[in-house]
Design a protein around this motif. Structure first.
Motif, mmCIF file in Angstrom:
data_model
loop_
_atom_site.group_PDB
_atom_site.id
_atom_site.type_symbol
_atom_site.label_atom_id
_atom_site.label_comp_id
_atom_site.label_asym_id
_atom_site.label_seq_id
_atom_site.Cartn_x
_atom_site.Cartn_y
_atom_site.Cartn_z
ATOM 1 N N ARG A 56 -5.474 2.883 -1.485
ATOM 2 C CA ARG A 56 -4.626 2.466 -2.586
ATOM 3 C C ARG A 56 -4.963 3.230 -3.840
ATOM 4 N NH1 ARG A 56 -7.843 -2.366 -2.528
ATOM 5 N NH2 ARG A 56 -6.432 -3.073 -0.928
ATOM 6 N N LEU A 57 -3.939 3.389 -4.675
ATOM 7 C CA LEU A 57 -4.108 4.137 -5.904
ATOM 8 C C LEU A 57 -4.644 3.240 -6.999
ATOM 9 C CD1 LEU A 57 -0.878 6.245 -6.081
ATOM 10 C CD2 LEU A 57 -3.170 7.097 -5.942
ATOM 11 N N THR A 62 0.829 -1.185 0.000
ATOM 12 C CA THR A 62 0.000 0.000 0.000
ATOM 13 C C THR A 62 0.858 1.227 0.000
ATOM 14 O OG1 THR A 62 -1.261 -1.302 1.527
ATOM 15 C CG2 THR A 62 -2.070 0.867 1.097
ATOM 16 N N PRO A 63 0.566 2.285 -0.737
ATOM 17 C CA PRO A 63 -0.605 2.459 -1.575
ATOM 18 C C PRO A 63 -0.520 1.906 -2.982
ATOM 19 C CG PRO A 63 0.659 4.469 -1.505
ATOM 20 C CD PRO A 63 1.375 3.508 -0.638
#
Lengths: 390, 374, 156
Positions: A315-316, A224-225
């Motif tokens: 998260r992205l 993460t992310p």
């Protein structure tokens, strides 16, 4: 050829290498188990709960219990899975991490081998695990796995570049004494990089590079992310969804071993490894132990930071993380390398590096802020297709 | 954004099943996505996994036994579900509810709204990707509220506390202090969530401009509740058709413009603060008195007639349509479920977005499957 | 990045607080007085017989029809030489805990205050391996009250 190890003279080189490798493998296994337990406990404390408490005192035997459980599981293989791809994938993810341990210096002149091109070797070897992820994703005969594998490959390749450039930027400016009191700039040898930091750690000279290294390392570790390949609430498990038992545990251990390596490299390159602040006591016995403790504390700090980020940050999405890498991190790193080069060629005072680095950090903050709060408007979505009646 | 390939070559769309067992669907919900790379082209939802025939069961149960079934149609906001039912019975039987019972009903419904919105915040945080922190915070706050409910009614989730005419029994003596404690901890919880998510750049990047639905589309589909208010329509049944004593209480209707996922999250967060203020005002006006009218028959028999009562549940307009043909059981009971209507907008919001966004959009509508399926 | 640092500050402040976990089953939470687990029958300690007379009121009122009640003539009644005022007494009483929805209606309609909801932990810890074991018969339902382990709460 003969060399010495632990004060024993005239040992065969191959035997010496074997002994060191065995020590490192044993050390690594134990430390990885401790890291898994530490992560669970620390993550739990961030969430105001207790972690494992029942197995062993305060839950310390939890990793061993997990390992025993995983070993005892049935070894499944989907019927249509490609046998070679499916079964070789865990090895391709696991072995490069082991190979990375060759150059990591723990205390002064204690490592498996000193390589002049240490950092290059490390970067080259750690790029191989991307192939392992693609093999795992494709060989599983599962759509979710394939999606996860493709995402992991795209992400891994995108973040190699900022990672490599950040290491290059640091390697450029280290001072290496070359006999006669002369100083030469630039070295890929990790030992020399550490030794050059015996007064001031590299993070003072290259703050922006340190931050970019942390971000790129998070992406390489799929944490993460950037853990969309193993997005636990979407494609559950990503490319590893069809693996069970020992095969899955190899992936799991590889992740934590890679985490361990990144912490050690981070401690070595940016925080001064064993050389700061105890570098002057190099040869005496307490000096070695102090150096080992310093290395442990520094890599532990990196580890703690990573877990802290995991507990706090969403998260992205895949397109966002790719555009972040290519459009933000890469230009910043290229600019940093340019500035480093200029400082070296024109012999400017080193404080310019710090100043430029801090300006770069502020620039990073501003870019991210603007991108998020004033996003470009998205084009209108296309009309949905006419689907057949349910 | 929609990706168009530079070179025309033939590709095939992939069918992904986000199945009934999934860590992310809030309950048993299935949707089949047709994706092109990462972009969703089509979405087909499947519901019905949690259908238990609550409406039919209520036809065989009289007006006190049916309250337990209403709890279970919306288990996260059970007081609001019971409220619509008992209000429908009271309207048909022309029963007047004493004041104290109405105030306590208001307090409990608003506390339930707070706990339901906390549940949304927790589950939404997990959808967005934070590992477990928002979920644990949400449950920490819900524990305080649910402990209070247990002290009052005896049960933590299926209260069966409201009765036609008032409440089943009196609240305990330390009601005011306990509610004060709960409100204090709820405020701290909102602050935690605010700091954790609202300004986080990655959260903003994931949720801004994602899953937009315009006000006209939302009204046409029949959405209600915070999802509708986030698109800019200031429709709140507590203000437009006040029931209980909402016309004597001062509160704002929270709206946002844009109608994206972030707005739906933000509206619910602000509604928690509004509910806290409503509960405080109700506590001031609460006085002693009876909680059931004087002459309540043992077995309630209703005259013939039909009634539709709607209230503002945390998820939208929760309505009960009751038809009575005399006797002590309803002839037909229909539950107008807010989540089912809100769910119709899922396809429109998701097509053209990424797969990861489809999960977040589903989370932001805040459905609870027991209400969708009854 | 400022927002991310703010999130990390919130998490750090949580790190400093005491964990809210309670380690079950070593530590149990204190149940409130009105806690509503499964129904139990009450034992009249003075006369040494159950309060329940088997009048079927609760059986009829139950929404899920989880009870079976059979009454019999009370051998302890004053007409037979005993000291009880109850003409009829309960013979067999089955409650299916798997069906019960703990709505409290049986307690409300009972004329003799003979049934009450269990507000102790034994009412909550009813896990069994076979579903048929969840059908409780009369001795099981009376056990806790007979042993004086119950401080029941019945609403006025």
């Amino acid at each position: 050829m003969n060399t010495e190890i632990f004060g024993i003279e005239n040992v065969n080189v191959w035997l010496d290498a074997l002994i060191r490798v065995l020590i490192i493998v044993g050390f690594m296994t134990v430390v990885v188990m401790a890291l898994i337990y530490a992560e669970r406990k620390i993550l739990a404390r961030f969430q105001q709960r207790l972690g494992p408490t029942r197995t062993g005192p305060v839950g310390t035997l939890q990793s061993i219990a997990d390992a025993l459980k995983l070993i005892g599981k049935e070894d499944l293989r989907p019927r249509n899975a490609d046998p070679w791809t499916f079964e070789l994938a865990p090895f391709l993810v696991f072995i490069p991490v082991f190979l990375g341990f060759v150059i990591v210096p723990f205390v002064l002149d204690w490592q498996i081998r000193v390589l002049e091109l240490g950092l290059l070797y490390f970067v080259a070897v750690s790029g191989v695990n991307i192939v392992g992820w693609i093999m795992a994703g494709w060989g599983s005969d599962n759509r979710y796995a394939m999606i996860g594998g493709m995402r992991a490959a795209a992400q891994g390749i995108s973040y190699e570049l900022p990672l490599v450039l950040s290491l290059v930027a640091v390697a450029m400016i280290v001072e290496v004494p070359v006999g006669d009191g002369e100083l030469l700039r630039g070295s890929l040898n990790l030992n020399e990089i550490i030794a050059a930091q015996h007064e001031v750690p590299n993070l003072v000279w290259q703050p922006l590079v340190m931050i970019v290294f942390i971000i790129a390392a998070l992406a390489e570790l799929n944490r993460t992310p950037f853990d969309i390949p193993v997005g636990e609430s979407e494609v559950v498990g990503g490319p590893f969804v069809e693996y069970s038992g020992i095969r899955w545990s190899m992936f799991f251990l590889a992740e934590y071993a890679a985490l361990l390596i990144m912490s050690l490299i981070f401690a070595a390159v940016f925080l001064g490894g064993w050389a700061w602040p105890f570098g002057i006591w190099m040869d005496e016995a307490p000096g070695r132990w102090l150096q080992a403790i310093a290395v442990a504390i520094k890599s532990g700090a990196f580890f703690f930071l990573i877990i802290w980020i995991r507990a706090s940050v969403p998260r992205l999405r895949i397109d966002q993380l790719m555009s972040f890498s290519w459009k933000v991190l890469l230009p910043l790193m290229l600019a940093q390398v340019l500035v480093n080069g200029l400082v070296l060629v024109y012999d400017w005072p080193e404080i310019i590096l710090t100043a430029v680095g801090l300006v770069g950090v502020v620039a990073l903050f501003v870019i991210v802020d603007r991108a998020v709060r004033h996003p470009r408007p998205r084009p209108a979505p296309v009309a949905p297709l006419q689907s057949e009646a349910v | 954004m929609v990706v168009e390939p530079a070179v025309e070559f033939e590709t095939q769309d992939l069918l992904i099943n986000v199945g009934p067992q999934h860590p992310s669907t809030h309950g048993v919900f299935r949707m089949v996505l047709e994706i092109d790379g990462e972009v969703v082209r089509d979405l087909v939802p499947y519901i019905g996994y949690l259908h238990r025939g609550a409406e039919k069961l209520c036809e065989n149960n009289d007006f006190r036994q049916g309250i337990g079934y209403m709890d279970r149609t919306e288990y996260l906001a059970a007081h609001n579900a019971e409220l619509s039912y008992v209000m429908a019975v009271e309207k048909l039987a022309d029963i007047e509810v004493p004041e104290r019972a109405q105030w306590i009903r208001m307090i409990l419904c608003e506390l339930n709204r707070i706990s339901s919105h906390f549940m949304f915040l927790g589950a939404f945080g997990v959808d967005v990707g934070v590992f477990g922190t928002p979920f644990i915070y949400a449950w920490r706050e819900r524990e305080t509220i649910i402990d209070l409910f247990e002290e009052i009614s005896g049960d933590r989730m299926m209260y069966a506390y409201f009765r036609a005419g008032g409440l089943a029994w009196e609240v305990p003596a330390n009601f005011r202090e306990r509610v004060g404690e709960v409100l204090k901890s709820a405020r701290q919880g909102v602050k935690d969530f605010d700091g954790l998510l609202t300004e986080n750049e990655i959260f903003l990047a994931r949720t801004k401009n994602v899953g937009i639905i315009s006000a006209e589309d939302a009204i046409e589909i029949g959405m209600s509740g915070p999802s509708l208010r986030a698109s800019g329509v200031p429709l709140d049944l507590r203000k437009t058709e006040p029931y209980l004593y909402y016309d004597q209480i001062d509160f704002e209707v929270i709206t946002a413009e844009g109608g994206d996922v972030f707005d739906r999250y933000w509206v619910r967060m602000q509604e928690i603060l509004q509910s806290i203020s409503i509960v405080e005002q109700c506590l001031e006006r609460l006085e002693d008195g009876p909680i059931m009218p004087e002459k309540m028959p043992r077995m309630l028999r209703l005259p013939e007639g039909e009634v539709y009562i709607r209230t503002e549940a945390p998820r939208g307009e929760y309505g009960i349509y009751m038809v009575s043909k005399g006797g002590n059981k309803p002839y037909r009971l229909k539950v107008r479920s807010a989540c089912l209507s809100n769910l119709q907008a899922l396809k429109q919001m998701s097509v053209g977005q990424y797969v990861a966004d489809a999960i977040i959009i589903l989370g932001s509508i805040d459905i609870v499957l027991s209400e969708v399926d009854r | 990045m400022k927002g991310i640092l703010k999130s990390m500050m919130v998490t750090a402040s949580t790190f400093m607080r005491k964990p809210v976990t309670r380690e079950y089953p070593e530590r149990h939470r204190e149940l409130p007085e009105r806690d509503r687990a499964f129904p139990l029958l009450l034992w009249d300690q003075d006369i040494d017989e159950p309060f329940c007379t088997g009048c079927h009121a609760c059986e009829r009122a139950c929404p899920v029809e989880c009870m079976t009640v059979i009454m019999k003539d009370n051998p302890n009644h004053s007409s037979q030489g005993g000291d009880s005022k109850r003409r009829k007494i309960i013979d067999k009483f089955y409650i299916d805990y798997a069906r019960c929805m703990r709505c409290n209606i049986c307690v409300e309609v009972c004329n003799f205050e003979a049934i009450a909801m269990n507000n102790t932990w034994q009412g909550h810890e009813t896990s069994v391996y076979d579903r048929a074991d969840l059908v409780m018969d009369l001795p099981q339902l009376l056990a806790q009250s007979k042993a004086k382990q119950l401080q029941e709460w019945v609403a006025e």
